[in-house]
Scaffold this motif. Structure first.
Motif, short mmCIF file in Angstrom:
data_model
loop_
_atom_site.label_atom_id
_atom_site.label_comp_id
_atom_site.label_asym_id
_atom_site.label_seq_id
_atom_site.Cartn_x
_atom_site.Cartn_y
_atom_site.Cartn_z
N VAL A 73 -16.69 7.68 2.05
CA VAL A 73 -15.29 7.04 1.87
C VAL A 73 -14.13 8.04 1.57
O VAL A 73 -14.39 9.08 0.85
CB VAL A 73 -15.31 6.07 0.52
N HIS A 74 -12.86 7.81 1.82
CA HIS A 74 -11.95 8.30 1.55
C HIS A 74 -11.79 9.94 2.58
O HIS A 74 -11.15 10.57 2.23
CB HIS A 74 -11.42 8.79 0.31
N SER A 75 -12.65 9.83 3.69
CA SER A 75 -12.59 10.75 4.75
C SER A 75 -11.67 10.05 5.81
O SER A 75 -11.60 8.97 6.12
CB SER A 75 -13.57 11.34 5.13
N GLN A 87 -1.08 -1.46 -2.67
CA GLN A 87 -1.12 -0.45 -3.72
C GLN A 87 -2.35 -0.65 -4.51
O GLN A 87 -2.52 -0.33 -5.64
CB GLN A 87 0.09 -0.66 -4.45
N GLU A 88 -3.73 -1.07 -3.97
CA GLU A 88 -4.95 -0.81 -4.66
C GLU A 88 -5.34 0.74 -5.11
O GLU A 88 -5.71 0.94 -5.98
CB GLU A 88 -5.93 -1.40 -3.97
N GLU A 89 -4.92 1.42 -4.03
CA GLU A 89 -5.42 2.99 -4.10
C GLU A 89 -4.66 3.59 -5.18
O GLU A 89 -5.01 4.74 -5.63
CB GLU A 89 -5.32 3.65 -2.95
N VAL A 90 -3.53 3.13 -5.72
CA VAL A 90 -2.75 3.92 -6.62
C VAL A 90 -2.59 3.03 -7.96
O VAL A 90 -1.94 3.25 -8.76
CB VAL A 90 -1.09 4.26 -6.29
N ALA A 123 -8.60 -8.64 -0.57
CA ALA A 123 -8.68 -7.31 0.28
C ALA A 123 -7.63 -6.80 0.08
O ALA A 123 -6.41 -7.27 0.38
CB ALA A 123 -9.26 -7.55 1.75
N HIS A 124 -7.61 -5.41 -0.05
CA HIS A 124 -6.56 -4.40 -0.20
C HIS A 124 -6.06 -4.11 1.17
O HIS A 124 -6.91 -3.50 1.76
CB HIS A 124 -6.49 -3.40 -1.21
N MET A 125 -4.77 -4.09 1.44
CA MET A 125 -4.25 -4.00 2.87
C MET A 125 -3.84 -2.29 2.82
O MET A 125 -3.94 -1.72 4.02
CB MET A 125 -2.89 -4.42 2.95
N MET A 177 -11.47 2.29 6.84
CA MET A 177 -12.51 0.85 6.64
C MET A 177 -12.32 0.70 5.16
O MET A 177 -12.27 -0.54 4.95
CB MET A 177 -14.04 1.63 6.54
N ASP A 178 -11.84 1.53 4.35
CA ASP A 178 -11.41 1.24 3.00
C ASP A 178 -9.59 0.81 3.10
O ASP A 178 -9.00 1.94 3.14
CB ASP A 178 -11.62 2.26 2.02
N ASP A 179 -9.36 -0.30 3.32
CA ASP A 179 -10.13 -1.63 3.12
C ASP A 179 -10.05 -2.56 4.39
O ASP A 179 -10.13 -3.70 3.78
CB ASP A 179 -9.86 -2.14 1.67
CO CO Z 1 -10.37 3.50 -1.59
#
Ligand code: CO
Ligand code: ZN
Length: 335
Positions: free
Chosen positions: A308-310, A198-201, A60-62, A168-170
């Motif tokens: 998602v991403h809001s 750093q999943e989102e980047v 799971a990404h932090m 919620m993500d993530d």
């Molecule tokens: Co995301």
């Protein structure tokens, strides 16, 4: 489990600034695992030992999406850029909390009605700013100098069966992994739990976390779309409350068919509802594991999520509980 979820989602830890969330997760799990360590990039890796000699990895990404201050002007207004996929439309009207503790609100330029209308039609980061309540450059630079990271500032809401949060993500998957760690008593395989940075980047943490583990199977746990809202993506049919999804593919990876069928098999054997997911955009840490070392068979278990991403990502609580059941089932039955 709602208390755990609230605790994890309300922490502000954008990509590259995961110290706060890692500390909280460490405290939650340290007494329930056989080994725990932090890798050079900052990902938290915990192990619960099994007996089969095989290795299963859950991820799971932090991190969460956010913003970074790029410029402070003479009047004390900040310019920002995105950390991960942040829409300027979602930012408009939102509150921001910076790592310094400073708060800000997002505004938009427009000198004439016509210009304001045109800017709104194709809004970008060149036309928005953050107002931290400062009246001079000096004051703003004390609150949030260039390079300061921030995230949405929005509290957790419990709507009963549906839960809402900025992250919620993530963090919902972080909560699912933490709960699985606490409930899992007799894993069949060695089970590694990776809380990746750093999943989102760009799936950064996941791309290296398994380098010296080389599991036989890696499962990313993440959010996916929630296309069961008015006039949403009509090419996707999964829904909130229908169970966790077993991903077939997204834009970043094709799940191993063996992983997909094993997940479906253990879910069915315990009457856990699941849905198949073909996501027509996006990607998860599964891609990072897939191309590690000599290659790792991967899959993704997702929680259907609206917006998602809001600042207001919404999940169904039952899907969350069923995700814990599914991970536990796979860990107990083996890969
Ligand atoms: Co995301
Ligand atoms: Zn995610």
């Amino acid at each position: 489990m709602k208390e755990l979820i609230k605790k994890l989602v309300e922490i502000s830890s954008p990509s590259g600034r995961e110290d706060a969330i890692r500390e909280v997760i460490t405290q939650e799990i340290k007494d329930h695992v056989d080994e725990i360590k932090v890798d050079p990039l900052g990902s938290l890796i915990a192990l619960k030992k099994g007996k089969s000699g095989k290795k299963l990895l859950f991820d799971a990404h932090m991190d969460e999406i956010g913003v970074v201050v790029t410029h402070v002007d003479d009047k004390g207004f900040l310019r920002i850029d995105m950390i991960g996929g942040v829409s300027p439309y979602r930012l408009l009207g939102a509150r921001i909390i910076f790592e310094t503790g400073a708060h800000g609100v997002v505004g938009v330029e427009g000198e004439t009605m016509k210009q304001a209308g045109e800017i709104m039609k194709s809004l970008d980061f060149d036309h928005i700013y953050v107002d931290v309540g400062a009246t001079s450059r000096e004051e703003a630079e004390k609150l949030s100098p260039v390079g300061t990271f921030g995230t949405y500032d929005a509290g957790f809401i419990d709507l009963g069966s549906r839960l809402v949060s900025k992250a919620m993500d993530d963090r919902i998957a972080c909560a699912i992994l933490v709960q699985t760690i606490k409930e899992l008593e007799t894993p069949k395989d060695d089970v590694y739990f990776v809380f990746a940075v750093q999943e989102e980047v760009g799936l950064v943490g996941a791309s290296v976390a398994a380098f010296d583990i080389m599991p036989d199977m890696a499962i990313a746990v993440d959010v996916t779309a929630g296309p069961d809202t008015p006039k949403s993506f009509k090419r996707m049919g999964f829904k909130l409350g229908g169970g966790p999804t077993i991903k077939i593919k997204d834009q970043a990876s094709v799940s191993s068919s063996k992983v997909v069928s094993r997940l479906k098999e253990v879910a069915d054997s315990r009457s856990i509802p699941t849905q198949y997911e073909v996501l027509i955009f996006g990607g998860t840490d599964a891609r990072g594991y897939q191309t590690t070392g000599r290659g790792i068979p991967v899959g993704t278990v997702s929680v259907p999520t609206r917006y998602v991403h809001s600042p207001n990502e919404m999940v169904d609580y039952k899907d969350v509980l069923d995700s814990v059941r599914l991970l536990k089932a796979l860990a107990e039955e083996g890969i």
